[in-house]
Design a protein around this motif. Structure first.
Motif, mmCIF file in Angstrom:
data_model
loop_
_atom_site.group_PDB
_atom_site.id
_atom_site.type_symbol
_atom_site.label_atom_id
_atom_site.label_comp_id
_atom_site.label_asym_id
_atom_site.label_seq_id
_atom_site.Cartn_x
_atom_site.Cartn_y
_atom_site.Cartn_z
ATOM 1 N N LYS A 56 72.272 48.575 28.640
ATOM 2 C CA LYS A 56 71.890 47.203 28.317
ATOM 3 C C LYS A 56 70.398 47.094 28.009
ATOM 4 O O LYS A 56 69.978 46.267 27.188
ATOM 5 C CB LYS A 56 72.225 46.279 29.493
ATOM 6 C CG LYS A 56 73.718 46.088 29.731
ATOM 7 C CD LYS A 56 73.953 45.256 30.978
ATOM 8 C CE LYS A 56 75.435 45.138 31.312
ATOM 9 N NZ LYS A 56 75.668 44.399 32.585
ATOM 10 N N GLU A 57 69.600 47.934 28.658
ATOM 11 C CA GLU A 57 68.148 47.827 28.549
ATOM 12 C C GLU A 57 67.534 48.739 27.486
ATOM 13 O O GLU A 57 66.313 48.701 27.271
ATOM 14 C CB GLU A 57 67.514 48.135 29.902
ATOM 15 C CG GLU A 57 67.912 47.144 30.994
ATOM 16 C CD GLU A 57 67.363 47.530 32.356
ATOM 17 O OE1 GLU A 57 66.841 48.659 32.478
ATOM 18 O OE2 GLU A 57 67.470 46.704 33.289
ATOM 19 N N SER A 58 68.332 49.576 26.831
ATOM 20 C CA SER A 58 67.792 50.515 25.842
ATOM 21 C C SER A 58 68.429 50.288 24.480
ATOM 22 O O SER A 58 69.371 49.520 24.337
ATOM 23 C CB SER A 58 68.019 51.956 26.310
ATOM 24 O OG SER A 58 69.404 52.208 26.511
ATOM 25 N N GLU A 59 67.888 50.960 23.486
ATOM 26 C CA GLU A 59 68.374 50.835 22.117
ATOM 27 C C GLU A 59 68.858 52.197 21.613
ATOM 28 O O GLU A 59 68.370 53.245 22.060
ATOM 29 C CB GLU A 59 67.257 50.330 21.198
ATOM 30 C CG GLU A 59 66.748 48.933 21.530
ATOM 31 C CD GLU A 59 67.781 47.861 21.238
ATOM 32 O OE1 GLU A 59 68.641 48.102 20.347
ATOM 33 O OE2 GLU A 59 67.752 46.805 21.887
ATOM 34 N N PRO A 60 69.802 52.203 20.675
ATOM 35 C CA PRO A 60 70.261 53.480 20.101
ATOM 36 C C PRO A 60 69.113 54.254 19.459
ATOM 37 O O PRO A 60 68.158 53.662 18.949
ATOM 38 C CB PRO A 60 71.286 53.034 19.050
ATOM 39 C CG PRO A 60 71.751 51.697 19.511
ATOM 40 C CD PRO A 60 70.555 51.051 20.144
ATOM 41 N N THR A 61 69.204 55.546 19.500
ATOM 42 C CA THR A 61 68.183 56.402 18.897
ATOM 43 C C THR A 61 68.429 56.476 17.397
ATOM 44 O O THR A 61 69.485 56.940 16.956
ATOM 45 C CB THR A 61 68.236 57.823 19.494
ATOM 46 O OG1 THR A 61 68.049 57.730 20.908
ATOM 47 C CG2 THR A 61 67.174 58.711 18.886
ATOM 48 N N VAL A 62 67.478 55.993 16.615
ATOM 49 C CA VAL A 62 67.639 55.985 15.154
ATOM 50 C C VAL A 62 66.613 56.872 14.454
ATOM 51 O O VAL A 62 66.806 57.246 13.301
ATOM 52 C CB VAL A 62 67.542 54.547 14.596
ATOM 53 C CG1 VAL A 62 68.707 53.718 15.091
ATOM 54 C CG2 VAL A 62 66.223 53.890 15.005
ATOM 55 N N ALA A 63 65.531 57.194 15.137
ATOM 56 C CA ALA A 63 64.482 58.020 14.518
ATOM 57 C C ALA A 63 64.368 59.351 15.249
ATOM 58 O O ALA A 63 64.354 59.393 16.477
ATOM 59 C CB ALA A 63 63.143 57.288 14.552
ATOM 60 N N ARG A 64 64.322 60.409 14.480
ATOM 61 C CA ARG A 64 64.147 61.739 15.061
ATOM 62 C C ARG A 64 62.721 62.214 14.833
ATOM 63 O O ARG A 64 62.150 61.996 13.761
ATOM 64 C CB ARG A 64 65.108 62.741 14.425
ATOM 65 C CG ARG A 64 66.580 62.429 14.660
ATOM 66 C CD ARG A 64 67.416 63.635 14.322
ATOM 67 N NE ARG A 64 68.839 63.352 14.390
ATOM 68 C CZ ARG A 64 69.763 64.295 14.507
ATOM 69 N NH1 ARG A 64 69.402 65.564 14.566
ATOM 70 N NH2 ARG A 64 71.033 63.988 14.558
ATOM 71 N N THR A 65 62.152 62.882 15.805
ATOM 72 C CA THR A 65 60.800 63.411 15.657
ATOM 73 C C THR A 65 60.841 64.684 14.819
ATOM 74 O O THR A 65 61.890 65.300 14.635
ATOM 75 C CB THR A 65 60.183 63.744 17.026
ATOM 76 O OG1 THR A 65 60.882 64.874 17.582
ATOM 77 C CG2 THR A 65 60.281 62.565 17.970
ATOM 78 N N LEU A 66 59.686 65.082 14.319
ATOM 79 C CA LEU A 66 59.561 66.321 13.553
ATOM 80 C C LEU A 66 59.136 67.476 14.458
ATOM 81 O O LEU A 66 58.827 68.563 13.983
ATOM 82 C CB LEU A 66 58.549 66.131 12.419
ATOM 83 C CG LEU A 66 58.909 65.084 11.361
ATOM 84 C CD1 LEU A 66 57.792 64.957 10.333
ATOM 85 C CD2 LEU A 66 60.218 65.440 10.685
ATOM 86 N N GLU A 67 59.129 67.197 15.739
ATOM 87 C CA GLU A 67 58.721 68.209 16.712
ATOM 88 C C GLU A 67 59.609 69.440 16.620
ATOM 89 O O GLU A 67 60.810 69.342 16.409
ATOM 90 C CB GLU A 67 58.808 67.611 18.115
ATOM 91 C CG GLU A 67 58.352 68.551 19.222
ATOM 92 C CD GLU A 67 58.542 67.945 20.602
ATOM 93 O OE1 GLU A 67 58.149 68.589 21.591
ATOM 94 O OE2 GLU A 67 59.094 66.832 20.682
#
Length: 237
Positions: free
Chosen positions: A117-128
């Protein structure tokens, strides 16, 4: 004598090229002798590096939201009765999760509901990236704590079928290998340890090019044989 030498060279070149297409890499990582800090460098094979890199790339799509979502899905598919109790909680009524869930899962399920409820889906990936050429183990090598383990039975099986569970399962395999490498490191001697491996992506153009090159070498050899005094039934002298 010179013609015979050239024939042998052609044959050797053909065999080498054909053999290199399916050549197998070394099968295990090499754990070097420990240094003054008690750490050991681990030289991974190409297939082992690919496994770790694929796990790392997949993990970039798994954040708090996805971990909570997949744990909830695994629990609810294994213990359907928990859904009705959760609906009570959503209505402001008292939910009795302890009646339908093992004691150890109650807090994890409730926390996962809260996190989702308190978080959002991951939509961006890092280039790490991850440096698989500088892999090291030692006394500080620790396993990553997982929300579920094999001791959780069917719910664990359901969880490892989810995206975050699959990534975690790969991490557990790496942790197992790291633990074995760290144990070998304590002996102070070089040792071989098996890490999980991944197959290379099939490079069709490269394979086709290699096969064509090999066939051309063989064809060149076949048509050259009559000039070396070797008679072929279909070509004559």
């Amino acid at each position: 004598m010179k013609n015979t030498t050239r024939t042998v060279t052609f044959v050797a070149a053909s065999a080498l090229l054909l053999g290199s297409i399916g050549a197998a890499p070394a099968h295990a990582a090499t754990v070097a002798a420990k240094d003054n800090d008690g750490m050991c460098a681990v030289k991974l094979t190409s297939a082992e590096k690919r496994f770790i890199e694929s796990w790392f790339d997949e993990s970039k799509a798994i954040g708090d939201y996805e971990q909570a979502r997949d744990l909830i899905a695994a629990v609810e598919s294994t213990f359907p009765g928990v859904v009705a109790e959760n609906e009570k909680a959503l209505k402001g009524e008292k939910a009795e999760f302890g009646k339908v869930l093992p004691e150890g899962l109650v807090a994890k399920y409730v926390d996962a509901q809260k996190t989702m409820k308190e978080s959002e889906p991951t939509v961006a990936r890092t280039l790490e990236g991850i440096d698989v050429d500088a892999w090291r183990v030692g006394p500080d090598t620790k396993r990553v704590e997982m929300p579920l383990t094999a001791k959780d039975g069917k719910v664990f099986e359901a969880w490892t079928a989810t995206p975050s569970g699959k990534v975690a399962a790969k991490r557990m395999l790496i942790d197992d290998a790291d633990a074995a490498a760290a144990k070998a490191c304590t002996t102070g001697r070089q040792a071989d340890v098996q890490y999980p491996t991944a197959k290379a992506d099939v490079n069709v153009p490269a394979i086709v090019g290699g096969v064509i090159a090999a066939l051309l070498v063989i064809a060149g050899l076949v048509f050259a044989l009559p000039h070396f005094g070797v008679a072929l039934p279909m070509l004559g002298k």
